[in-house]
Design a protein around this motif. Structure first.
Motif, PDB file in Angstrom:
ATOM      1  N   SER A  67      12.371 -29.380   8.118  1.00 41.13           N
ATOM      2  CA  SER A  67      12.849 -30.659   7.616  1.00 41.13           C
ATOM      3  C   SER A  67      11.726 -31.356   6.857  1.00 41.13           C
ATOM      4  N   GLU A  68      12.108 -32.383   6.106  1.00 44.20           N
ATOM      5  CA  GLU A  68      11.116 -33.170   5.386  1.00 44.20           C
ATOM      6  C   GLU A  68      10.139 -33.842   6.354  1.00 44.20           C
ATOM      7  N   SER A  69      10.645 -34.221   7.540  1.00 42.14           N
ATOM      8  CA  SER A  69       9.779 -34.911   8.496  1.00 42.14           C
ATOM      9  C   SER A  69       8.670 -33.997   9.012  1.00 42.14           C
ATOM     10  N   ILE A  70       8.987 -32.706   9.173  1.00 46.25           N
ATOM     11  CA  ILE A  70       7.954 -31.747   9.586  1.00 46.25           C
ATOM     12  C   ILE A  70       6.849 -31.712   8.544  1.00 46.25           C
ATOM     13  N   MET A  71       7.249 -31.660   7.287  1.00 46.89           N
ATOM     14  CA  MET A  71       6.266 -31.570   6.209  1.00 46.89           C
ATOM     15  C   MET A  71       5.481 -32.871   6.062  1.00 46.89           C
ATOM     16  N   GLU A  72       6.152 -33.997   6.258  1.00 42.77           N
ATOM     17  CA  GLU A  72       5.495 -35.288   6.123  1.00 42.77           C
ATOM     18  C   GLU A  72       4.529 -35.528   7.276  1.00 42.77           C
ATOM     19  N   ARG A  73       4.982 -35.203   8.489  1.00 43.39           N
ATOM     20  CA  ARG A  73       4.161 -35.448   9.683  1.00 43.39           C
ATOM     21  C   ARG A  73       2.893 -34.592   9.667  1.00 43.39           C
ATOM     22  N   GLY A  74       3.050 -33.352   9.207  1.00 44.72           N
ATOM     23  CA  GLY A  74       1.898 -32.450   9.245  1.00 44.72           C
ATOM     24  C   GLY A  74       1.447 -32.022   7.871  1.00 44.72           C
ATOM     25  N   ARG A  75       1.421 -32.972   6.924  1.00 43.67           N
ATOM     26  CA  ARG A  75       1.171 -32.610   5.530  1.00 43.67           C
ATOM     27  C   ARG A  75      -0.150 -31.877   5.322  1.00 43.67           C
ATOM     28  N   GLU A  76      -1.157 -32.194   6.163  1.00 43.34           N
ATOM     29  CA  GLU A  76      -2.447 -31.524   5.992  1.00 43.34           C
ATOM     30  C   GLU A  76      -2.382 -30.058   6.403  1.00 43.34           C
ATOM     31  N   PHE A  77      -1.289 -29.679   7.103  1.00 46.26           N
ATOM     32  CA  PHE A  77      -1.140 -28.294   7.545  1.00 46.26           C
ATOM     33  C   PHE A  77      -0.095 -27.530   6.725  1.00 46.26           C
ATOM     34  N   VAL A  78       0.480 -28.177   5.704  1.00 46.41           N
ATOM     35  CA  VAL A  78       1.504 -27.552   4.864  1.00 46.41           C
ATOM     36  C   VAL A  78       0.864 -27.073   3.571  1.00 46.41           C
ATOM     37  N   HIS A  79       1.152 -25.818   3.209  1.00 47.13           N
ATOM     38  CA  HIS A  79       0.512 -25.201   2.043  1.00 47.13           C
ATOM     39  C   HIS A  79       1.561 -24.567   1.134  1.00 47.13           C
ATOM     40  N   TYR A  80       1.346 -24.688  -0.161  1.00 51.21           N
ATOM     41  CA  TYR A  80       2.252 -24.102  -1.150  1.00 51.21           C
ATOM     42  C   TYR A  80       1.494 -23.103  -2.028  1.00 51.21           C
ATOM     43  N   LEU A  81       2.147 -22.014  -2.309  1.00 49.74           N
ATOM     44  CA  LEU A  81       1.599 -21.011  -3.225  1.00 49.74           C
ATOM     45  C   LEU A  81       2.664 -20.653  -4.252  1.00 49.74           C
ATOM     46  N   GLU A  82       2.270 -20.523  -5.496  1.00 53.71           N
ATOM     47  CA  GLU A  82       3.161 -20.014  -6.527  1.00 53.71           C
ATOM     48  C   GLU A  82       2.622 -18.648  -6.954  1.00 53.71           C
ATOM     49  N   VAL A  83       3.452 -17.641  -6.771  1.00 50.98           N
ATOM     50  CA  VAL A  83       2.999 -16.254  -6.876  1.00 50.98           C
ATOM     51  C   VAL A  83       3.602 -15.596  -8.101  1.00 50.98           C
ATOM     52  N   GLU A  84       2.752 -15.007  -8.927  1.00 56.61           N
ATOM     53  CA  GLU A  84       3.246 -14.277 -10.086  1.00 56.61           C
ATOM     54  C   GLU A  84       3.782 -12.913  -9.654  1.00 56.61           C
ATOM     55  N   ALA A  85       4.675 -12.363 -10.467  1.00 59.29           N
ATOM     56  CA  ALA A  85       5.356 -11.121 -10.100  1.00 59.29           C
ATOM     57  C   ALA A  85       4.377  -9.971  -9.865  1.00 59.29           C
ATOM     58  N   SER A  86       3.254  -9.991 -10.533  1.00 60.31           N
ATOM     59  CA  SER A  86       2.282  -8.889 -10.408  1.00 60.31           C
ATOM     60  C   SER A  86       1.400  -9.013  -9.165  1.00 60.31           C
ATOM     61  N   ASN A  87       1.504 -10.113  -8.449  1.00 65.89           N
ATOM     62  CA  ASN A  87       0.639 -10.362  -7.300  1.00 65.89           C
ATOM     63  C   ASN A  87       1.311  -9.881  -6.018  1.00 65.89           C
ATOM     64  N   SER A  88       0.767  -8.849  -5.415  1.00 67.78           N
ATOM     65  CA  SER A  88       1.308  -8.324  -4.160  1.00 67.78           C
ATOM     66  C   SER A  88       0.364  -8.562  -2.987  1.00 67.78           C
ATOM     67  N   SER A  89      -0.698  -9.362  -3.188  1.00 69.71           N
ATOM     68  CA  SER A  89      -1.690  -9.601  -2.137  1.00 69.71           C
ATOM     69  C   SER A  89      -1.580 -11.003  -1.555  1.00 69.71           C
ATOM     70  N   VAL A  90      -0.410 -11.612  -1.669  1.00 70.51           N
ATOM     71  CA  VAL A  90      -0.226 -12.981  -1.210  1.00 70.51           C
ATOM     72  C   VAL A  90      -0.478 -13.110   0.293  1.00 70.51           C
ATOM     73  N   TRP A  91      -0.302 -12.036   1.041  1.00 68.92           N
ATOM     74  CA  TRP A  91      -0.435 -12.092   2.502  1.00 68.92           C
ATOM     75  C   TRP A  91      -1.835 -12.482   2.936  1.00 68.92           C
ATOM     76  N   ASN A  92      -2.837 -12.196   2.109  1.00 73.12           N
ATOM     77  CA  ASN A  92      -4.212 -12.557   2.447  1.00 73.12           C
ATOM     78  C   ASN A  92      -4.435 -14.067   2.435  1.00 73.12           C
ATOM     79  N   SER A  93      -3.507 -14.804   1.811  1.00 73.23           N
ATOM     80  CA  SER A  93      -3.657 -16.259   1.683  1.00 73.23           C
ATOM     81  C   SER A  93      -2.887 -17.035   2.740  1.00 73.23           C
ATOM     82  N   ILE A  94      -2.157 -16.335   3.603  1.00 72.57           N
ATOM     83  CA  ILE A  94      -1.317 -16.995   4.604  1.00 72.57           C
ATOM     84  C   ILE A  94      -2.004 -16.941   5.966  1.00 72.57           C
ATOM     85  N   SER A  95      -2.106 -18.089   6.612  1.00 67.15           N
ATOM     86  CA  SER A  95      -2.799 -18.198   7.891  1.00 67.15           C
ATOM     87  C   SER A  95      -2.061 -17.454   9.001  1.00 67.15           C
ATOM     88  N   ARG A  96      -2.801 -16.821   9.894  1.00 71.00           N
ATOM     89  CA  ARG A  96      -2.198 -16.156  11.058  1.00 71.00           C
ATOM     90  C   ARG A  96      -1.635 -17.166  12.051  1.00 71.00           C
TER      91      ARG A  96
END
Length: 316
Positions: A67-96
């Motif tokens: 929900s929007e409230s989850i994103m608003e409440r924890g905005r410092e912990f919310v991350h956005y990535l825009e990935v180009e079609a040639s990029n298959s290494s996006v997993w390295n940028s996502i936190s465990r």
């Protein structure tokens, strides 16, 4: 005292019923609120949230809806990535530590290496603490139990608008804590209660606007007497225009809430359709071709049914 206790139980039942219907009516809002791309070269948008437990409300620990409230409440912990079609290494940028993960494809996304990685289980390897996962518009075709390996904590799984046509019987074997599954907008033609038997905590099942025609593909042939242990609070099959209604079609699904078969081209109601629905609370039958409601057609539900949503052109 007995009368007062009886009144209290009735009051609680009414509140419970209204709560279930309310959840049913707002279920579409469970999806990730992802905005448009800003990079014209991007083909996929990723949103992940690694909100720590101390920054999460109790209700979201029980049912981690996005929900929007989850994103608003924890905005410092919310991350956005825009990935180009040639990029298959996006997993390295996502936190465990990620607890919410949304993958949204654009422009008929078809990056085969990333799609294959998802299908064989990269998500569980990358973020095993997920409670919420949405994969939308990514052209996912083949899912197996390995797709969800290591996702033992996953409670909500949304796979809308993908190209899935078939579910292996053991596809959800690793999802022992799953509460909500949505397969809206896929190409699935048949399902069976046996797909979900292992999911004893499952409460919400949505398969809307798909090619679904049969919901008992294996139940009557291979498991004629078996009942699964899950209890559905909402089973939504809207806009499956080829849905084949048969006698006691829902008997293998333990309904304890809302059943919706709106906009399925249903032209008649038969009493035996509803056999096995002794605990259903609400029926949604709107936007069908039903003209007449036969007498006693809802007899099987008479001790539990709290409401019915119908079209306005009916004759009763």
């Amino acid at each position: 005292m007995a009368i007062q206790g009886h009144s209290t139980r009735i009051h609680c039942l009414i509140i419970y019923s209204m709560t279930i219907v309310s959840i049913f009516n707002t279920s579409a809002n469970a999806v990730c609120p992802i905005s448009s791309l800003t990079n014209p070269q991007a083909a996929m948008k990723v949103m992940f949230c690694d909100n720590p437990m101390w920054n999460t409300d109790y209700s979201y620990r029980v049912l981690p809806l996005m929900s929007e409230s989850i994103m608003e409440r924890g905005r410092e912990f919310v991350h956005y990535l825009e990935v180009e079609a040639s990029n298959s290494s996006v997993w390295n940028s996502i936190s465990r530590r990620t607890s919410y993960l949304c993958l949204f494809g654009y422009n008929d996304y078809d990056q085969s290496s990333l799609i294959t990685a998802i299908e064989v289980g990269i998500i569980g390897e990358t973020c095993p603490k997920l409670g919420f996962l949405e994969i939308r518009n990514l052209n996912i075709k083949n899912i197996t139990k390995n797709t969800f390996k290591d996702l033992n904590s996953l409670a909500i799984l949304l796979l809308g608008n993908n190209s899935i046509t078939y579910l292996p019987k053991d596809v959800f074997e690793y999802l022992r804590n799953i509460i909500w599954i949505s397969l809206d907008g896929t190409r699935i033609q048949t399902i069976s209660p046996q797909h979900f038997c292992i999911c004893t905590k499952l409460q919400f099942l949505q398969i809307r606007s798909s090619n679904l025609s049969n919901i008992n593909d294996m139940a009557d042939v291979q498991f004629p007497e078996q009942r699964c242990n899950f209890k559905l609070l909402s089973f939504t099959l809207d806009s499956n225009i080829f849905l084949n209604m048969t006698s006691a079609i829902f008997k293998h699904y333990s309904m304890h809430g809302v059943l919706s078969i709106a906009n399925t081209s249903l032209s008649e109601l038969k009493q035996d359709y509803f056999n096995g629905l002794e605990n259903v609370l609400f029926l949604s039958l709107g936007y069908n071709r039903i003209k007449i409601i036969p007498q006693d057609v809802f007899n099987a539900t008479r001790n539990s049914l709290q409401g019915i949503r119908l079209s306005t052109t009916l004759k009763i």
